[in-house]
Design an enzyme around this catalytic site. Structure first.
Site, short mmCIF file in Angstrom:
data_model
loop_
_atom_site.label_atom_id
_atom_site.label_comp_id
_atom_site.label_asym_id
_atom_site.label_seq_id
_atom_site.Cartn_x
_atom_site.Cartn_y
_atom_site.Cartn_z
N HIS A 1 0.86 -1.18 0.00
CA HIS A 1 0.00 0.00 0.00
C HIS A 1 0.90 1.24 0.00
O HIS A 1 1.94 1.25 0.66
CB HIS A 1 -0.91 -0.02 1.24
CG HIS A 1 -1.88 1.11 1.28
ND1 HIS A 1 -1.53 2.39 1.68
CD2 HIS A 1 -3.21 1.17 0.99
CE1 HIS A 1 -2.59 3.17 1.62
NE2 HIS A 1 -3.62 2.45 1.21
N ASP B 1 1.00 4.12 1.49
CA ASP B 1 1.39 4.62 2.80
C ASP B 1 2.32 3.65 3.51
O ASP B 1 3.24 4.06 4.23
CB ASP B 1 0.16 4.90 3.66
CG ASP B 1 -0.72 6.00 3.09
OD1 ASP B 1 -0.17 6.92 2.45
OD2 ASP B 1 -1.94 5.94 3.27
N LYS B 2 2.08 2.37 3.33
CA LYS B 2 2.93 1.37 3.99
C LYS B 2 4.31 1.29 3.35
O LYS B 2 5.30 0.99 4.03
CB LYS B 2 2.25 0.01 3.97
CG LYS B 2 1.22 -0.15 5.07
CD LYS B 2 1.91 -0.21 6.40
CE LYS B 2 1.05 0.40 7.47
NZ LYS B 2 1.81 0.84 8.64
N GLU C 1 10.42 11.21 7.40
CA GLU C 1 9.17 11.15 6.67
C GLU C 1 9.46 10.78 5.21
O GLU C 1 10.43 11.27 4.62
CB GLU C 1 8.44 12.50 6.70
CG GLU C 1 8.29 13.10 8.09
CD GLU C 1 7.43 12.29 9.03
OE1 GLU C 1 6.65 11.45 8.53
OE2 GLU C 1 7.54 12.49 10.24
N GLU D 1 14.57 14.98 10.28
CA GLU D 1 15.72 15.35 11.09
C GLU D 1 16.47 14.12 11.55
O GLU D 1 15.86 13.10 11.89
CB GLU D 1 15.26 16.14 12.33
CG GLU D 1 14.59 17.45 11.98
CD GLU D 1 14.32 18.29 13.22
OE1 GLU D 1 14.36 19.51 13.12
OE2 GLU D 1 14.07 17.71 14.30
N LYS E 1 -5.69 -4.32 0.25
CA LYS E 1 -6.38 -3.94 1.48
C LYS E 1 -7.34 -5.06 1.87
O LYS E 1 -7.82 -5.80 1.01
CB LYS E 1 -7.18 -2.63 1.28
CG LYS E 1 -6.35 -1.45 0.85
CD LYS E 1 -7.20 -0.22 0.62
CE LYS E 1 -7.62 0.44 1.92
NZ LYS E 1 -8.29 1.76 1.69
N PHE F 1 -8.05 -3.91 -10.83
CA PHE F 1 -7.12 -3.21 -9.95
C PHE F 1 -5.70 -3.58 -10.41
O PHE F 1 -5.04 -4.43 -9.82
CB PHE F 1 -7.37 -3.63 -8.49
CG PHE F 1 -6.54 -2.91 -7.46
CD1 PHE F 1 -5.66 -1.89 -7.78
CD2 PHE F 1 -6.66 -3.27 -6.12
CE1 PHE F 1 -4.91 -1.23 -6.80
CE2 PHE F 1 -5.91 -2.63 -5.12
CZ PHE F 1 -5.04 -1.61 -5.48
N ASP G 1 -1.61 6.01 -6.30
CA ASP G 1 -1.99 6.97 -5.27
C ASP G 1 -0.73 7.31 -4.47
O ASP G 1 0.06 6.44 -4.14
CB ASP G 1 -3.05 6.36 -4.35
CG ASP G 1 -3.70 7.39 -3.44
OD1 ASP G 1 -3.46 8.59 -3.64
OD2 ASP G 1 -4.45 6.98 -2.53
N ALA G 2 -0.55 8.57 -4.16
CA ALA G 2 0.62 8.99 -3.40
C ALA G 2 0.59 8.38 -2.00
O ALA G 2 -0.48 8.16 -1.43
CB ALA G 2 0.68 10.51 -3.31
N ARG H 1 0.23 7.52 7.93
CA ARG H 1 -1.19 7.74 7.67
C ARG H 1 -2.06 6.53 7.99
O ARG H 1 -3.27 6.55 7.72
CB ARG H 1 -1.41 8.13 6.21
CG ARG H 1 -0.92 9.52 5.88
CD ARG H 1 -1.63 10.14 4.71
NE ARG H 1 -1.44 9.41 3.46
CZ ARG H 1 -1.75 9.93 2.27
NH1 ARG H 1 -2.27 11.14 2.18
NH2 ARG H 1 -1.55 9.22 1.17
N LYS H 2 -1.48 5.47 8.54
CA LYS H 2 -2.27 4.27 8.83
C LYS H 2 -2.12 3.88 10.31
O LYS H 2 -1.83 2.75 10.65
CB LYS H 2 -1.81 3.12 7.92
CG LYS H 2 -2.24 3.32 6.47
CD LYS H 2 -3.73 3.24 6.31
CE LYS H 2 -4.20 3.52 4.88
NZ LYS H 2 -4.15 4.94 4.53
N LYS I 1 10.36 7.02 13.41
CA LYS I 1 10.79 7.67 14.64
C LYS I 1 11.70 6.76 15.45
O LYS I 1 11.37 5.58 15.66
CB LYS I 1 9.58 8.07 15.48
CG LYS I 1 8.66 9.06 14.78
CD LYS I 1 7.41 9.35 15.59
CE LYS I 1 6.50 10.32 14.83
NZ LYS I 1 5.23 10.56 15.56
N LYS J 1 11.42 8.99 20.77
CA LYS J 1 10.11 9.60 20.53
C LYS J 1 9.05 8.77 21.24
O LYS J 1 8.80 7.62 20.89
CB LYS J 1 9.80 9.67 19.05
CG LYS J 1 10.44 10.83 18.30
CD LYS J 1 11.91 10.70 18.13
CE LYS J 1 12.46 11.76 17.17
NZ LYS J 1 13.95 11.70 17.12
N ASP K 1 5.92 8.91 21.16
CA ASP K 1 4.83 8.46 20.31
C ASP K 1 4.98 6.97 20.02
O ASP K 1 3.99 6.23 19.97
CB ASP K 1 4.84 9.21 18.96
CG ASP K 1 4.12 10.54 19.03
OD1 ASP K 1 3.32 10.74 19.95
OD2 ASP K 1 4.36 11.37 18.14
#
Length: 388
Positions: A17, A19-20, A45, A58, A169, A233, A241-242, A247-248, A268, A272, A274
């Site tokens: 995917h 994003d993945k 990122e 960074e 998906k 597909f 798709d970008a 985002r997941k 990260k 971090k 998060d």
């Protein structure tokens, strides 16, 4: 009061995917830096689109890592996923690297000094969750969603199912009775595929995978089994798709069955919170459930940037607990140092163990011999059982 019977849905996305792909590249860069310097700082990122791989963020590292090494690592990550398509190819995609040195103002708040402990890398809230509805102590819908796609990827990479392409998906809708999984009402799988296949052929390739993954008798009715419901597909991945890192976050955690603090994990380093504190919360919640102290457990912690101690620790056993939750909070604080340094030391997070987390969930996985998924261990169970 929670409803005893209901229907609940979770989704997963494959390693291909868009994003993945970005999560995988970002975590590969984290691993690269940690392999050179366990105290490296990384906030990477990634953006992908048609034949483009772009890094920004960074870094700080005691070792010298040049652009060529970073580019090679990123390309190898994409190659391992399986992208050799005209619109997105691990070898031919344009690569740009905009990583730069970490902000001195962030560093001054995070780094330990003579007069202060290491602080949290940012403010925020993090959650962890566990449920006894599966052996992995995970919510069942997200667990099965992950397993469907993971198995499809295994078949694709082994050559047994070359018809599958990397982007996919899945979605599983489950019926609960008295809070216990009782069956699956629908399954959705959308998968990128070779151009010579029609929708019916793809359906028959996906069906045995779903049958293999789901418990016997849990395959939904035929009219609730959806495969590529929009039809063809073929164009997929970053060419279709970008993609962006982070985002997941619900796919990465509990499929919506538990709260999320909002911060992504991938890209990260473990300073971090998060990432590291969310891992610690899962670790604590899983041990509470594994010890038989609750059927479900949610844990929240919070931090302020530059401050080492957590501002709060909250335990909620959703009415299923065998021990007072305040007592549990006190005990968990004693068992694990929840400062950023304490978490990293306890779970041994300063290692290159993150690329493998980028797809199929950060939780519900087996601890590895090299320290991967250390937050899935249940080594606090004996200490916790004494509370009952």
């Amino acid at each position: 009061m929670s409803r005893p019977s209901y229907i609940f849905t979770s989704e997963s996305v494959s390693e291909g995917h868009p994003d993945k792909v970005c999560d995988r590249v970002s975590d590969t860069i984290v691993d690269l830096f940690l392999s050179k310097d366990p105290e490296a700082r990384v906030a990477c990122e990634t953006l992908t689109t048609t034949n483009q791989i772009i890094l920004a963020g960074e870094i700080r590292c005691a070792a010298e890592i040049d652009n060529d090494e970073i580019e090679q690592a990123a390309r190898e990550a994409v190659r391992d996923i399986g992208y050799e398509q005209e619109g997105f190819h691990w070898k031919h995609a344009n690569f740009q690297n905009f990583l730069h040195e970490q902000s001195a103002h962030i560093a001054q708040g995070v780094d330990a000094g003579e007069d202060k402990d290491e602080g949290a890398g940012d403010q925020g809230i993090m959650f962890g969750y566990a449920s006894d509805e599966t052996p992995e102590l995970m919510p069942a819908p997200i667990l099965y969603s992950h397993k469907i796609l993971k198995r499809m990827a295994e078949l694709r990479k082994s050559g047994e199912r070359p018809e599958f392409e990397p982007d996919a998906k899945s979605q599983v809708t489950m019926r609960y009775e008295n809070g216990i999984p009782a069956g699956i009402t629908s399954v959705v799988v959308s998968t990128q595929h070779k151009a010579n296949l029609d929708q019916a052929q793809v359906r028959e390739l996906v069906r045995p995978v779903v049958e293999e993954v789901l418990p016997d008798g849990w395959l939904p009715p035929e009219d609730e089994f959806y495969v590529n419901p929009t039809g063809t597909f073929v164009i997929g991945g970053p060419d279709g798709d970008a993609g962006l890192t982070g985002r997941k976050i619900i796919v990465d955690t509990y499929g919506g069955a538990a709260p999320h603090g909002g911060g992504a994990f991938s890209g990260k380093d473990p300073t971090k919170v998060d990432r590291s504190a969310a891992y610690a919360c899962r670790y604590l919640a899983k041990n509470v459930v594994a010890a038989g102290l609750a059927k479900r457990c949610t844990i929240q912690v919070s931090y302020a940037i530059g401050v080492s101690k957590p501002l709060s620790l909250y335990v909620d056993c959703h009415g299923t607990g065998q021990v007072d939750e305040v007592k549990l909070e006190d005990t968990l604080r004693q068992l694990v140092d929840l400062s950023p340094r304490g978490i990293r030391t306890h779970l041994k997070l300063n290692r290159p163990i993150y690329a493998r987390t980028a797809a199929y969930g950060h939780f519900g996985r087996k601890p590895a011999e090299d320290g991967g998924f250390s937050w899935e261990k249940t080594d606090l169970v004996d200490a916790l059982r004494g509370l009952a």
